[in-house]
Design a protein around this motif. Structure first.
Motif, PDB file in Angstrom:
ATOM      1  N   ILE A   1       0.821  -1.276  -0.025  1.00 13.42           N
ATOM      2  CA  ILE A   1       0.002   0.038   0.004  1.00 13.42           C
ATOM      3  C   ILE A   1       0.860   1.158  -0.030  1.00 13.42           C
ATOM      4  CG2 ILE A   1      -1.583   1.313   1.353  1.00 13.42           C
ATOM      5  CD1 ILE A   1      -2.985  -1.178   1.980  1.00 13.42           C
ATOM      6  N   ALA A   2       1.988   1.160   0.900  1.00 11.17           N
ATOM      7  CA  ALA A   2       2.841   2.455   0.842  1.00 11.17           C
ATOM      8  C   ALA A   2       3.543   2.629  -0.595  1.00 11.17           C
ATOM      9  CB  ALA A   2       3.813   2.212   1.750  1.00 11.17           C
ATOM     10  N   ALA A   3       3.793   1.476  -1.190  1.00 10.18           N
ATOM     11  CA  ALA A   3       4.513   1.712  -2.558  1.00 10.18           C
ATOM     12  C   ALA A   3       3.392   2.123  -3.495  1.00 10.18           C
ATOM     13  CB  ALA A   3       5.122   0.226  -2.709  1.00 10.18           C
ATOM     14  N   TRP A   4       2.180   2.116  -3.386  1.00  5.22           N
ATOM     15  CA  TRP A   4       1.326   2.763  -4.287  1.00  5.22           C
ATOM     16  C   TRP A   4       1.280   4.166  -4.044  1.00  5.22           C
ATOM     17  CZ3 TRP A   4      -0.357   2.170  -8.834  1.00  5.22           C
ATOM     18  CH2 TRP A   4      -1.656   3.155  -8.940  1.00  5.22           C
TER      19      TRP A   4
ATOM     20  N   VAL B   1      -0.626   9.944   0.363  1.00  3.53           N
ATOM     21  CA  VAL B   1      -1.624   9.843   1.578  1.00  3.53           C
ATOM     22  C   VAL B   1      -0.868   9.311   2.874  1.00  3.53           C
ATOM     23  CG1 VAL B   1      -3.391   8.186   2.508  1.00  3.53           C
ATOM     24  CG2 VAL B   1      -3.524   9.171   0.029  1.00  3.53           C
ATOM     25  N   ARG B   2      -1.229   9.841   3.944  1.00  6.98           N
ATOM     26  CA  ARG B   2      -0.715   9.432   5.115  1.00  6.98           C
ATOM     27  C   ARG B   2      -0.895   7.924   5.706  1.00  6.98           C
ATOM     28  NH1 ARG B   2      -2.793  13.019   7.983  1.00  6.98           N
ATOM     29  NH2 ARG B   2      -1.274  14.430   7.831  1.00  6.98           N
ATOM     30  N   VAL B   3       0.242   7.091   5.408  1.00  6.44           N
ATOM     31  CA  VAL B   3      -0.062   5.607   5.951  1.00  6.44           C
ATOM     32  C   VAL B   3       0.473   5.361   7.330  1.00  6.44           C
ATOM     33  CG1 VAL B   3       0.184   3.306   5.470  1.00  6.44           C
ATOM     34  CG2 VAL B   3       0.071   5.103   3.544  1.00  6.44           C
ATOM     35  N   VAL B   4      -0.394   5.028   8.210  1.00  4.86           N
ATOM     36  CA  VAL B   4      -0.186   4.827   9.584  1.00  4.86           C
ATOM     37  C   VAL B   4      -0.230   3.510   9.938  1.00  4.86           C
ATOM     38  CG1 VAL B   4      -0.706   5.260  11.821  1.00  4.86           C
ATOM     39  CG2 VAL B   4      -0.862   7.014  10.152  1.00  4.86           C
TER      40      VAL B   4
ATOM     41  N   LEU C   1      11.384   0.233  12.870  1.00  2.00           N
ATOM     42  CA  LEU C   1      11.613   1.627  12.649  1.00  2.00           C
ATOM     43  C   LEU C   1      12.507   2.192  13.679  1.00  2.00           C
ATOM     44  CD1 LEU C   1       7.957   2.622  11.598  1.00  2.00           C
ATOM     45  CD2 LEU C   1       9.878   2.451  10.166  1.00  2.00           C
ATOM     46  N   ALA C   2      12.455   2.084  14.805  1.00  2.00           N
ATOM     47  CA  ALA C   2      13.196   2.697  15.926  1.00  2.00           C
ATOM     48  C   ALA C   2      14.750   2.192  15.852  1.00  2.00           C
ATOM     49  CB  ALA C   2      12.718   2.179  17.320  1.00  2.00           C
TER      50      ALA C   2
ATOM     51  N   ALA D   1       8.491   1.102   4.233  1.00  2.00           N
ATOM     52  CA  ALA D   1       8.097   1.660   5.281  1.00  2.00           C
ATOM     53  C   ALA D   1       8.769   2.787   5.832  1.00  2.00           C
ATOM     54  CB  ALA D   1       8.119   0.451   6.476  1.00  2.00           C
ATOM     55  N   GLN D   2      10.071   2.753   5.666  1.00  3.07           N
ATOM     56  CA  GLN D   2      10.837   3.855   6.257  1.00  3.07           C
ATOM     57  C   GLN D   2      10.652   4.907   5.390  1.00  3.07           C
ATOM     58  OE1 GLN D   2      14.924   1.986   5.871  1.00  3.07           O
ATOM     59  NE2 GLN D   2      15.468   2.903   7.880  1.00  3.07           N
ATOM     60  N   GLN D   3      10.415   5.052   4.193  1.00  2.00           N
ATOM     61  CA  GLN D   3      10.192   6.099   3.217  1.00  2.00           C
ATOM     62  C   GLN D   3       8.542   6.470   3.379  1.00  2.00           C
ATOM     63  OE1 GLN D   3      11.726   5.714  -0.644  1.00  2.00           O
ATOM     64  NE2 GLN D   3      11.206   7.839  -1.182  1.00  2.00           N
ATOM     65  N   PHE D   4       7.509   5.820   3.252  1.00  2.00           N
ATOM     66  CA  PHE D   4       6.373   6.118   3.095  1.00  2.00           C
ATOM     67  C   PHE D   4       5.385   5.703   4.106  1.00  2.00           C
ATOM     68  CE2 PHE D   4       8.133   5.137  -1.509  1.00  2.00           C
ATOM     69  CZ  PHE D   4       8.214   6.251  -1.617  1.00  2.00           C
ATOM     70  N   VAL D   5       5.941   4.990   5.071  1.00  2.47           N
ATOM     71  CA  VAL D   5       4.858   4.917   6.421  1.00  2.47           C
ATOM     72  C   VAL D   5       5.108   5.864   7.521  1.00  2.47           C
ATOM     73  CG1 VAL D   5       4.124   3.485   8.179  1.00  2.47           C
ATOM     74  CG2 VAL D   5       4.469   2.553   5.987  1.00  2.47           C
ATOM     75  N   GLU D   6       4.251   6.732   7.889  1.00  2.00           N
ATOM     76  CA  GLU D   6       4.402   7.878   8.619  1.00  2.00           C
ATOM     77  C   GLU D   6       4.987   7.508  10.007  1.00  2.00           C
ATOM     78  OE1 GLU D   6       2.376  12.078   9.894  1.00  2.00           O
ATOM     79  OE2 GLU D   6       1.513  10.102  10.794  1.00  2.00           O
ATOM     80  N   ARG D   7       4.353   6.789  10.840  1.00  6.11           N
ATOM     81  CA  ARG D   7       4.685   6.155  12.091  1.00  6.11           C
ATOM     82  C   ARG D   7       3.750   4.695  12.267  1.00  6.11           C
ATOM     83  NH1 ARG D   7       0.343  10.134  15.253  1.00  6.11           N
ATOM     84  NH2 ARG D   7       0.544  11.375  13.464  1.00  6.11           N
ATOM     85  N   SER D   8       4.335   4.172  13.318  1.00  2.55           N
ATOM     86  CA  SER D   8       3.644   3.007  13.858  1.00  2.55           C
ATOM     87  C   SER D   8       2.985   3.298  15.338  1.00  2.55           C
ATOM     88  CB  SER D   8       4.606   1.847  13.868  1.00  2.55           C
ATOM     89  OG  SER D   8       3.850   0.794  14.735  1.00  2.55           O
ATOM     90  N   VAL D   9       1.787   3.105  15.544  1.00  2.00           N
ATOM     91  CA  VAL D   9       1.103   3.321  16.763  1.00  2.00           C
ATOM     92  C   VAL D   9       0.893   1.857  17.402  1.00  2.00           C
ATOM     93  CG1 VAL D   9       0.295   5.535  16.371  1.00  2.00           C
ATOM     94  CG2 VAL D   9      -1.115   3.538  15.938  1.00  2.00           C
ATOM     95  N   LEU D  10       0.812   1.585  18.749  1.00  2.00           N
ATOM     96  CA  LEU D  10       0.577   0.234  19.382  1.00  2.00           C
ATOM     97  C   LEU D  10      -0.738   0.245  20.106  1.00  2.00           C
ATOM     98  CD1 LEU D  10       4.129  -0.373  20.701  1.00  2.00           C
ATOM     99  CD2 LEU D  10       3.122  -1.068  18.599  1.00  2.00           C
TER     100      LEU D  10
END
Length: 310
Positions: free
Chosen positions: A186-189, A194-197, A211-212, A242-251
């Motif tokens: 999805i991020a590659a598309w 679009v903000r991908v979380v 990511l950390a 993910a590093q380039q196009f995923v804004e963040r990861s939430v738990l």
């Protein structure tokens, strides 16, 4: 296929279109879930063939690669195995699926129902993967990886293309993460349009830790969604995306996931397995708080559960 590009995703979408559903979008208000009023779109990929988004990657693999007479093999917590079994049955290809002991009966029954050979290999996904690799070495069957394979990522990326068609004015998309094939595609598309979380269970913070750390690292593999969102590491192919196009990861907690699962049923009569409800849990629990006016969509990605479990 050599790269996860929009061109490759478009080509895959055209190829698999006769075999997959264009799943619906349900426009809801968070007031229906007992939260402050806010419009939200639910992309119901849980209504996809085999009960999850995984059918997209499965058909992309089987239609773009040379499948040997020995057929295909997959290691899976359940959804990927069901999707490969479904695609193989539709295309007349033998399939052997390795699952861990944590796989739910609903998913195991679905795999068997599609005519695949089901093998329980160990306690966790990593064990099933190792067992499947031994099988491939002995038979020459073709491996269809659940997330760390270009064809899989490209196939899952067709869901990003479809969401862009459905929701052209979208600001933010919440996506549950296990091995990362879905969010990677999805991020590659979207490529930042679009903000991908990413949303992950606290008991399996696989992408969060990667990511950390700046690279895929081992993470715990526990929790209510362990059969779908708990590999030891995210895929290495998806991680740069993910590093380039995923804004963040939430738990989110297991309790929040279970509450989101119940809320989907109570409010809109949508069935979701724990992994399928995880992205919504971020909104309902406050792990992700949108800005005023932010146009948000939630991906409900899987429904392979039983009525008793729900």
């Amino acid at each position: 296929m050599t790269d996860v590009t929009r061109t490759a995703i478009r080509a895959a979408e055209a190829l698999i279109r006769p075999h997959v559903r264009h799943t619906p979008v349900l426009e809801v208000d968070l007031a229906d879930f007992g939260r402050p009023a806010r419009p939200v779109a639910l992309k119901l990929e849980s209504l996809q063939h085999s009960g999850s988004f995984k059918a997209r990657g499965a058909f992309t693999n089987l239609l773009t690669r040379d499948v040997p007479d020995a057929g295909v093999v997959a290691a899976s917590g359940g959804n990927h195995g069901a999707a490969v079994a479904y695609a193989a049955a539709r295309l007349g290809i033998p399939a052997t699926i390795f699952v861990p002991a944590v796989t739910t009966p609903a998913k195991a029954e679905r795999i068997r129902g599609y005519g695949a050979k089901l093998v329980v290999g160990g306690d966790r996904y990593a064990d099933a993967l190792a067992a499947s690799e031994e099988f491939v070495a002995g038979t020459g069957a073709m491996t269809v990886h659940a997330y760390d394979q270009t064809e899989t990522l490209v196939g899952q990326g067709t869901l990003g293309l479809e969401i862009a068609q459905d929701l052209p004015d979208l600001d933010t998309l919440l996506v549950a993460v296990g091995g990362g094939g879905l969010i990677g595609g999805i991020a590659a598309w979207f490529r930042g349009d679009v903000r991908v979380v990413a949303v992950e269970p606290e008991g399996a913070p696989t992408l969060h830790r990667a990511l950390a750390a700046g690279e895929p690292v081992d993470a715990p593999t526990e929790g209510i969604a362990a059969d779908s969102l708990a590999p030891k590491q995210v895929g290495r192919l998806m991680f740069p995306l993910a590093q380039q196009f995923v804004e963040r990861s939430v738990l989110v907690t297991d309790e929040a996931i279970a509450a989101a699962q119940r809320s989907l049923w109570d409010a809109v009569r949508v069935v979701a397995e724990p992994g399928g409800a995880t992205a919504l849990a971020a909104l309902l629990s406050g792990a992700y708080v949108p800005e005023p006016g932010e146009r948000v969509a939630v991906l409900v990605c899987g429904a392979n559960t039983s009525a008793v479990q729900l």
